[in-house]
Scaffold this active site. Structure first.
Site, PDB file in Angstrom:
ATOM      1  N   ASP A  98      44.244  42.432  49.437  1.00  0.00           N
ATOM      2  CA  ASP A  98      43.641  43.609  49.763  1.00  0.00           C
ATOM      3  C   ASP A  98      42.655  43.876  48.792  1.00  0.00           C
ATOM      4  O   ASP A  98      42.534  44.313  47.669  1.00  0.00           O
ATOM      5  CB  ASP A  98      44.352  44.885  50.154  1.00  0.00           C
ATOM      6  CG  ASP A  98      44.037  45.796  51.249  1.00  0.00           C
ATOM      7  OD1 ASP A  98      44.751  46.408  51.903  1.00  0.00           O
ATOM      8  OD2 ASP A  98      42.458  45.838  51.121  1.00  0.00           O
ATOM      9  N   ASP A 199      38.571  45.934  52.487  1.00  0.00           N
ATOM     10  CA  ASP A 199      38.752  47.462  52.993  1.00  0.00           C
ATOM     11  C   ASP A 199      37.236  47.923  53.280  1.00  0.00           C
ATOM     12  O   ASP A 199      36.619  47.766  52.571  1.00  0.00           O
ATOM     13  CB  ASP A 199      39.194  47.996  51.696  1.00  0.00           C
ATOM     14  CG  ASP A 199      39.541  49.467  51.962  1.00  0.00           C
ATOM     15  OD1 ASP A 199      40.653  49.826  52.934  1.00  0.00           O
ATOM     16  OD2 ASP A 199      38.951  50.521  51.250  1.00  0.00           O
ATOM     17  N   GLU A 255      37.819  45.010  57.417  1.00  0.00           N
ATOM     18  CA  GLU A 255      38.300  46.173  58.208  1.00  0.00           C
ATOM     19  C   GLU A 255      36.773  46.850  58.377  1.00  0.00           C
ATOM     20  O   GLU A 255      36.169  47.320  57.436  1.00  0.00           O
ATOM     21  CB  GLU A 255      39.184  47.168  57.213  1.00  0.00           C
ATOM     22  CG  GLU A 255      39.564  48.365  57.984  1.00  0.00           C
ATOM     23  CD  GLU A 255      39.895  49.589  57.287  1.00  0.00           C
ATOM     24  OE1 GLU A 255      39.278  49.366  56.281  1.00  0.00           O
ATOM     25  OE2 GLU A 255      40.732  50.446  57.272  1.00  0.00           O
ATOM     26  N   HIS A 328      49.146  50.611  57.757  1.00  0.00           N
ATOM     27  CA  HIS A 328      49.493  51.629  57.049  1.00  0.00           C
ATOM     28  C   HIS A 328      48.605  52.934  57.169  1.00  0.00           C
ATOM     29  O   HIS A 328      48.960  54.102  56.766  1.00  0.00           O
ATOM     30  CB  HIS A 328      49.431  51.207  55.736  1.00  0.00           C
ATOM     31  CG  HIS A 328      47.982  50.879  55.207  1.00  0.00           C
ATOM     32  ND1 HIS A 328      47.044  49.951  55.806  1.00  0.00           N
ATOM     33  CD2 HIS A 328      46.989  51.400  54.410  1.00  0.00           C
ATOM     34  CE1 HIS A 328      46.151  49.980  55.160  1.00  0.00           C
ATOM     35  NE2 HIS A 328      45.740  50.829  54.401  1.00  0.00           N
ATOM     36  N   ASP A 329      47.684  52.773  58.146  1.00  0.00           N
ATOM     37  CA  ASP A 329      46.965  54.081  58.500  1.00  0.00           C
ATOM     38  C   ASP A 329      47.154  54.382  59.985  1.00  0.00           C
ATOM     39  O   ASP A 329      46.387  55.599  60.339  1.00  0.00           O
ATOM     40  CB  ASP A 329      45.431  53.790  58.468  1.00  0.00           C
ATOM     41  CG  ASP A 329      44.879  53.280  57.165  1.00  0.00           C
ATOM     42  OD1 ASP A 329      43.983  52.571  56.824  1.00  0.00           O
ATOM     43  OD2 ASP A 329      45.407  53.810  56.143  1.00  0.00           O
TER      44      ASP A 329
HETATM   45  O1  TEU Z   1      40.604  52.805  55.912  1.00  0.00           O
HETATM   46  C1  TEU Z   1      39.421  53.318  56.058  1.00  0.00           C
HETATM   47  C2  TEU Z   1      39.587  53.928  57.336  1.00  0.00           C
HETATM   48  O2  TEU Z   1      38.735  53.939  57.977  1.00  0.00           O
HETATM   49  C3  TEU Z   1      40.643  54.883  57.142  1.00  0.00           C
HETATM   50  O3  TEU Z   1      40.688  55.749  56.446  1.00  0.00           O
HETATM   51  C4  TEU Z   1      40.817  55.495  58.629  1.00  0.00           C
HETATM   52  O4  TEU Z   1      39.613  55.792  59.060  1.00  0.00           O
HETATM   53  C5  TEU Z   1      41.670  56.751  58.600  1.00  0.00           C
HETATM   54  O5  TEU Z   1      42.630  56.327  57.607  1.00  0.00           O
HETATM   55  C6  TEU Z   1      42.303  56.914  59.914  1.00  0.00           C
HETATM   56  O6  TEU Z   1      42.965  58.217  59.832  1.00  0.00           O
HETATM   57  C7  TEU Z   1      40.889  51.911  54.468  1.00  0.00           C
HETATM   58  C8  TEU Z   1      42.157  51.811  54.061  1.00  0.00           C
HETATM   59  O7  TEU Z   1      43.039  51.133  55.176  1.00  0.00           O
HETATM   60  C9  TEU Z   1      42.759  53.307  53.990  1.00  0.00           C
HETATM   61  O8  TEU Z   1      44.184  53.231  53.653  1.00  0.00           O
HETATM   62  C10 TEU Z   1      42.053  53.879  52.779  1.00  0.00           C
HETATM   63  O9  TEU Z   1      42.410  55.337  52.610  1.00  0.00           O
HETATM   64  C11 TEU Z   1      40.707  53.987  52.991  1.00  0.00           C
HETATM   65  O10 TEU Z   1      40.238  52.569  53.454  1.00  0.00           O
HETATM   66  C12 TEU Z   1      39.863  54.197  51.831  1.00  0.00           C
HETATM   67  O11 TEU Z   1      40.017  52.780  50.727  1.00  0.00           O
END
Ligand code: TEU
Ligand code: CA
Length: 554
Positions: A98, A199, A255, A328-329
């Site tokens: 990542d 990311d 992403e 994970h989000d």
């Molecule tokens: O996620 C980016 C992102 O767009 C997310 O924050 C999303 O908008 C949100 O989680 C939805 O509720 C990436 C990673 O996947 C996330 O885990 C990190 O918190 C974020 O970037 C910052 O690095």
């Protein structure tokens, strides 16, 4: 269409903190992952994406990195990583790292130097601005509540953080930052890793002048629309491709919050000038409401069908797609789109895994793991949830009950509860006290039980992966074109895939009701590839039971 191993792969995402704890401290680790390589090989995946494992103060569980070239203490050390990489390769499994380079941790040595003085050589590694009329330089709001600017007393300036204030944004306009990142990426590639998930990579080029964002409704802050798909993002990725990615046989996925089809055709174009594919977010916002994500609103299937089909058809022949429900989000799809039942998990998996693109499976999705019944904010660990609670409940914008209902439906911690390995204490995840609660349904939903049940969700996923990777239909599933049927039907998600004169039909009843489904073309059934009810045969006018899923060669 040019063939490639990363187009024919099935990728498994591991959130190391919650996957398997080998030393009893209640936190998953690298040696825990290594102990489960046989399980992953049995599932049939060929690539693992590891969420960040680098040194981090864990303000955002590793997405705030303080040393890109060392392993987080919680997860082990570099020897443990080298052992994992070696054994994964011996299992025929590639490892994707990542890459979090839109921002670092505020405890990274670069930021410590940058904030030390206005004339420090690393000052412009980050985005510092003078106050504007004594306040923040613009109206941007952080993804994790509050302003996207933090005032730093020492130099009397603000620094930008689109996420938490412990995640200062890097200044990619500074070529020294690009050099640092590309050197670090090369260092990992020289160790033998097999790719990068990047990311929020669509955010590395901000609109010059950092103009205010749009304010929706009674929003306090402006949005971050001037931070995504900025004017130089493709230039930076083409430089990354030239200086690093082109030198190794890698898989790369960006992403890309805010990405549109047109932008995706640039990020994930087939001429390999940038990335292999992107994660788009449009479908994950279709069950949000005007207030955003903290709602129990459900998907309306025709909207979901239209959006996923748009990405299938409009990238065809121009760019490569990723396919995902969970990560994970995101909340767990069997709760979000299904009814927590195993049969609904199999139905929803069928919808995704027969589409065109590289599919991603998030840890536990292959077991039908569900959302968690959060009853109190004290059970939550995610900074996004905790900050939202402070802002929305603390600010009397939502009642605690309403927000907790929204957290149970959409909160990121739903995906971060420990992997359920068996029905012993703490689901076999740890011999200690887990960093976050184990879902009480681990007694019935766990890997051990499912490995002993030939009708389990696990074996259904294993079959889906085998169809894509090792069957007579692999080519049509990977490379065939896509055509949606019955776009208005509110229960049925049906489509065909075609390659040359070979055609398959996918019929899924994404509802808890038995429905009729009529085909407007005659079918001469040749063979059933997979189905989750044994006694349902294909015909022109078929009665389809709740959560039915079936795939036939036609
Ligand atoms: O996620 C980016 C992102 O767009 C997310 O924050 C999303 O908008 C949100 O989680 C939805 O509720 C990436 C990673 O996947 C996330 O885990 C990190 O918190 C974020 O970037 C910052 O690095
Ligand atoms: Ca551990």
């Amino acid at each position: 269409m040019e063939k490639a191993w990363w187009k024919e792969s099935v990728i498994y995402q591991i959130y190391p903190r919650s996957f398997c704890d080998s030393n009893g401290d209640g936190i998953g680790d690298l040696n825990g992952i290594r102990s489960k390589l046989d399980y992953l090989q049995k599932l049939g995946i060929n690539v693992i994406w590891l969420s960040p494992i680098y040194k981090s103060p864990n303000d955002d569980n590793g997405y705030d990195i303080s040393d890109y070239q060392d392993i987080m203490d919680d997860f082990g050390n570099m020897d443990d990583f080298d052992a994992l990489l070696k054994e994964a390769h011996e299992h025929g499994i590639k490892i994707v790292m990542d890459l979090v380079v839109n921002h670092t941790s505020d405890e990274h040595k670069w930021f410590i130097e940058s904030r030390s003085s206005k004339d420090n050589p690393k000052r412009d590694y980050y985005i510092w601005r003078e106050p504007k009329d004594g306040k923040e330089p613009n109206n941007w709001g952080s993804c994790f509540s509050g302003s996207a600017w933090e005032y730093d007393e020492k130099t009397g300036m603000y620094y930008l953080h689109c996420f938490s204030k412990k995640q200062p944004d890097l200044n990619w306009d500074n070529e020294k930052v690009r050099d640092e990142v590309f050197n670090m990426m090369t260092w990992w590639c020289e160790k033998g890793i097999d790719g990068f998930r990047m990311d929020v990579i669509s955010m590395i080029s901000k609109v010059p002048g950092l103009p205010d964002g749009k304010k929706e409704g009674d929003a306090i802050y402006g949005d971050l629309s001037n931070t995504t798909n900025g004017p130089r993002v493709h230039e930076y990725l083409q430089e990354m491709r030239k200086r690093v990615l082109s030198k190794y046989d890698l898989i790369t996925v960006g992403e890309c919050a805010g990405v549109t089809i047109e932008e995706a055709k640039k990020y994930a174009n087939l001429d390999n000038s940038e990335l292999n594919m992107v994660f788009q977010f449009e479908h994950t916002g279709l069950d949000y409401d005007e207030r955003g994500k903290w709602t129990t609103k459900r998907f309306y299937l025709p909207d979901l069908k239209a959006n996923l089909s748009k990405w299938q058809n409009e990238l065809e022949g121009q760019a490569w797609n990723s396919l995902y429900w969970d990560n994970h989000d995101q909340p767990r799809i069997v709760s979000r789109l299904g009814d927590d039942s195993p049969v609904s998990a199999k139905c929803i998996a069928t919808v995704l895994h027969l589409m065109k693109g590289t599919p991603y499976i998030y840890q536990g999705e292959e077991l039908g793991m569900t959302n968690y019944p959060f009853k109190s904010i004290d059970e939550c660990r995610d900074i996004e949830i905790i900050n939202a609670y402070k802002e929305l409940v603390g600010g009397n914008c939502m009642t605690e009950e309403d927000l907790l209902a929204g957290i149970r439906a959409k909160g990121r911690d739903n995906a971060r509860t420990p992997m359920q390995w068996d029905d012993t204490k703490e689901a076999g995840f740890t011999s200690g006290k887990p960093w976050i609660g184990v879902n009480p349904n681990y007694k019935t939903i766990n890997a051990k039980a499912e490995l002993e049940d030939s009708n389990s969700v696990f074996y259904y996923y294993q079959k889906l992966i085998e169809l894509r990777r090792k069957s007579q239909w692999s080519d049509i599933i990977v490379y065939g074109t896509y055509n949606l049927l019955d776009k208005e039907d509110e229960n049925i998600f049906a489509y065909t895939r075609q390659l040359g004169d070979k055609k398959i039909l996918v019929v899924c009843n994404v509802s808890a009701n038995e429905v009729q489904f009529k085909l407007d073309f005659d079918v001469e059934e040749k063979v059933c590839l997979i189905r989750n009810y044994d006694n349902v045969d294909l015909n022109m006018d078929m009665s389809v039971p709740a959560w039915f899923a079936g795939v036939w060669e036609i």
